[in-house]
Design a protein around this motif. Structure first.
Motif, PDB file in Angstrom:
ATOM      1  N   UNK A 134       0.819  -1.217   0.000  1.00  0.00           N
ATOM      2  CA  UNK A 134       0.000   0.000   0.000  1.00  0.00           C
ATOM      3  C   UNK A 134       0.855   1.272   0.000  1.00  0.00           C
ATOM      4  N   UNK A 135       1.630   1.430  -1.073  1.00  0.00           N
ATOM      5  CA  UNK A 135       2.468   2.619  -1.229  1.00  0.00           C
ATOM      6  C   UNK A 135       1.639   3.858  -1.573  1.00  0.00           C
TER       7      UNK A 135
ATOM      8  N   UNK B 172      -5.913  -3.394   4.067  1.00  0.00           N
ATOM      9  CA  UNK B 172      -6.683  -2.794   5.152  1.00  0.00           C
ATOM     10  C   UNK B 172      -5.980  -1.620   5.826  1.00  0.00           C
ATOM     11  N   UNK B 173      -4.693  -1.433   5.550  1.00  0.00           N
ATOM     12  CA  UNK B 173      -3.874  -0.410   6.217  1.00  0.00           C
ATOM     13  C   UNK B 173      -3.827  -0.636   7.727  1.00  0.00           C
ATOM     14  N   UNK B 174      -3.982  -1.880   8.123  1.00  0.00           N
ATOM     15  CA  UNK B 174      -3.940  -2.248   9.539  1.00  0.00           C
ATOM     16  C   UNK B 174      -2.982  -3.424   9.694  1.00  0.00           C
ATOM     17  N   UNK B 175      -1.964  -3.259  10.514  1.00  0.00           N
ATOM     18  CA  UNK B 175      -1.005  -4.331  10.764  1.00  0.00           C
ATOM     19  C   UNK B 175      -1.660  -5.445  11.566  1.00  0.00           C
ATOM     20  N   UNK B 176      -1.398  -6.671  11.162  1.00  0.00           N
ATOM     21  CA  UNK B 176      -1.889  -7.821  11.922  1.00  0.00           C
ATOM     22  C   UNK B 176      -1.000  -9.010  11.618  1.00  0.00           C
ATOM     23  N   UNK B 177      -0.495  -9.641  12.665  1.00  0.00           N
ATOM     24  CA  UNK B 177       0.278 -10.867  12.502  1.00  0.00           C
ATOM     25  C   UNK B 177      -0.006 -11.762  13.696  1.00  0.00           C
ATOM     26  N   UNK B 178      -0.337 -12.991  13.439  1.00  0.00           N
ATOM     27  CA  UNK B 178      -0.627 -13.931  14.509  1.00  0.00           C
ATOM     28  C   UNK B 178      -2.038 -13.861  15.038  1.00  0.00           C
ATOM     29  N   UNK B 179      -2.860 -12.939  14.514  1.00  0.00           N
ATOM     30  CA  UNK B 179      -4.205 -12.754  15.061  1.00  0.00           C
ATOM     31  C   UNK B 179      -5.090 -13.972  14.846  1.00  0.00           C
TER      32      UNK B 179
ATOM     33  N   UNK C  63      -1.316 -23.783  10.829  1.00  0.00           N
ATOM     34  CA  UNK C  63      -0.356 -24.103   9.784  1.00  0.00           C
ATOM     35  C   UNK C  63       0.064 -22.924   8.943  1.00  0.00           C
ATOM     36  N   UNK C  64      -0.816 -21.918   8.827  1.00  0.00           N
ATOM     37  CA  UNK C  64      -0.515 -20.715   8.047  1.00  0.00           C
ATOM     38  C   UNK C  64      -0.380 -19.523   8.984  1.00  0.00           C
ATOM     39  N   UNK C  65       0.683 -18.765   8.791  1.00  0.00           N
ATOM     40  CA  UNK C  65       0.850 -17.491   9.482  1.00  0.00           C
ATOM     41  C   UNK C  65       0.488 -16.385   8.498  1.00  0.00           C
ATOM     42  N   UNK C  66      -0.546 -15.615   8.818  1.00  0.00           N
ATOM     43  CA  UNK C  66      -0.986 -14.529   7.953  1.00  0.00           C
ATOM     44  C   UNK C  66      -0.403 -13.211   8.451  1.00  0.00           C
ATOM     45  N   UNK C  67       0.335 -12.546   7.569  1.00  0.00           N
ATOM     46  CA  UNK C  67       0.965 -11.279   7.901  1.00  0.00           C
ATOM     47  C   UNK C  67       0.316 -10.199   7.044  1.00  0.00           C
ATOM     48  N   UNK C  68      -0.506  -9.367   7.679  1.00  0.00           N
ATOM     49  CA  UNK C  68      -1.191  -8.280   6.990  1.00  0.00           C
ATOM     50  C   UNK C  68      -0.409  -6.990   7.229  1.00  0.00           C
ATOM     51  N   UNK C  69       0.193  -6.490   6.165  1.00  0.00           N
ATOM     52  CA  UNK C  69       1.006  -5.293   6.297  1.00  0.00           C
ATOM     53  C   UNK C  69       0.163  -4.038   6.381  1.00  0.00           C
ATOM     54  N   UNK C  70       0.649  -3.040   7.111  1.00  0.00           N
ATOM     55  CA  UNK C  70       0.038  -1.716   7.083  1.00  0.00           C
ATOM     56  C   UNK C  70       0.460  -0.984   5.818  1.00  0.00           C
ATOM     57  N   UNK C  71       0.166   0.292   5.762  1.00  0.00           N
ATOM     58  CA  UNK C  71       0.521   1.077   4.581  1.00  0.00           C
ATOM     59  C   UNK C  71       1.925   1.656   4.717  1.00  0.00           C
TER      60      UNK C  71
ATOM     61  N   UNK D  36       6.514  -0.923   7.511  1.00  0.00           N
ATOM     62  CA  UNK D  36       6.862  -2.076   6.683  1.00  0.00           C
ATOM     63  C   UNK D  36       7.510  -3.104   7.595  1.00  0.00           C
ATOM     64  N   UNK D  37       7.760  -4.290   7.062  1.00  0.00           N
ATOM     65  CA  UNK D  37       8.283  -5.370   7.899  1.00  0.00           C
ATOM     66  C   UNK D  37       9.462  -6.057   7.233  1.00  0.00           C
ATOM     67  N   UNK D  38      10.385  -6.513   8.073  1.00  0.00           N
ATOM     68  CA  UNK D  38      11.527  -7.332   7.648  1.00  0.00           C
ATOM     69  C   UNK D  38      11.354  -8.708   8.269  1.00  0.00           C
TER      70      UNK D  38
END
Length: 265
Positions: free
Chosen positions: A9-10, A184-191, A199-207, A220-222
């Motif tokens: 979301x640049x 969504x412009x909302x960070x979420x990981x592990x929710x 089995x799946x880790x969903x990583x939702x990045x913010x903007x 952003x995430x590394x």
């Protein structure tokens, strides 16, 4: 260890201009093996905005793959959206909208989740699901990168992508381990792991760059993959501050085909 940088979301055309070079500096100093961009490179899919986005991406020194977001197709020009939705994206960014990135023991499959018929919502078709499954490499960490999330918290008022529940069940059954998304412009990981992991880790990045004040921050995430361990650096730049703070650190471990936070079984 293999390192990914995840940007999403640049929104060039409505970007936080003062953060462009601090973001580039941090991304390049991360020395990633691969940079993954999960859509909305532009704000309204216009040629000038794609030119800005392309110029930004060219300055990233690591190998890079990107997928489109819903903002990367025309919104108001309905005829263009129906007949040639990806013309500008293909001309400026890449012809292939479902690229594969393969670095170390990671395989990242890009998926175009945009639905020109329903501009915001997104869709995954059975053909796309099968393509993902057919590309799985058993000896790799298999990752899917797309714009729209596969799950959302109850308070989110946007409609969930069509096909998301079916795709999530199939991907988990077949061995996809990580899904990178944005939208969504909302960070979420592990929710969505649950108390026993998943089995799946969903990583939702913010903007990463959108200047909309309601978002409150850019980020952003590394991601560092090392055997069964995943270390995530979350780099946050609040709107009311001049740049990025020191990164927040999150850790996950994969135990018996399930992700657990902080290595807890």
């Amino acid at each position: 260890m293999t390192r990914l940088v995840h940007l999403s979301d640049l929104h060039f055309g409505y970007e936080r201009e003062s953060l462009i070079y601090p973001l580039l500096d941090r991304v390049n100093r991360a020395n990633a093996d691969l940079v993954v961009v999960t859509g909305d490179l532009t704000h309204r899919g216009r040629s000038a905005q794609f030119a800005q986005a392309a110029a930004f991406l060219r300055q990233i020194e690591a190998p890079l793959i990107a997928v489109p977001g819903n903002h990367d197709i025309p919104l108001y020009k309905l005829a263009d959206r129906m007949t040639k939705p990806y013309k500008r994206y293909k001309r400026a960014i890449a012809q292939n909208m479902e690229p594969v990135g393969h670095v170390g023991n990671l395989r990242v499959q890009g998926v175009n989740s945009v639905d020109p018929m329903a501009w915001q919502r997104g869709v995954l078709t059975s053909t796309q699901m099968r393509r993902v499954v057919d590309g799985i490499e058993p000896k790799c960490v298999n990752i899917v990168a797309m714009h729209h999330p596969m799950q959302q918290r109850p308070e989110i008022d946007k409609a969930l992508m069509r096909g998301a529940p079916e795709a999530l069940a199939l991907f988990e059954l077949q061995g996809i381990q990580v899904v990178l998304t944005g939208h969504l412009h909302i960070w979420s990981v592990g929710a969505f792991l649950g108390p026993e992991g998943r089995g799946i880790l969903q990583i939702q990045g913010g903007t990463a760059l959108c200047a909309r004040e309601d978002d409150l921050q850019n980020e952003f995430a590394v991601l560092d993959f090392d055997g069964p361990d995943l270390r995530i650096e979350r780099h946050v730049a609040p709107m009311n501050e001049s740049g990025f703070r020191d990164p927040e650190i999150l850790k996950f471990t994969r135990i018996d085909r399930r992700w657990q936070p902080d290595g807890q079984s």
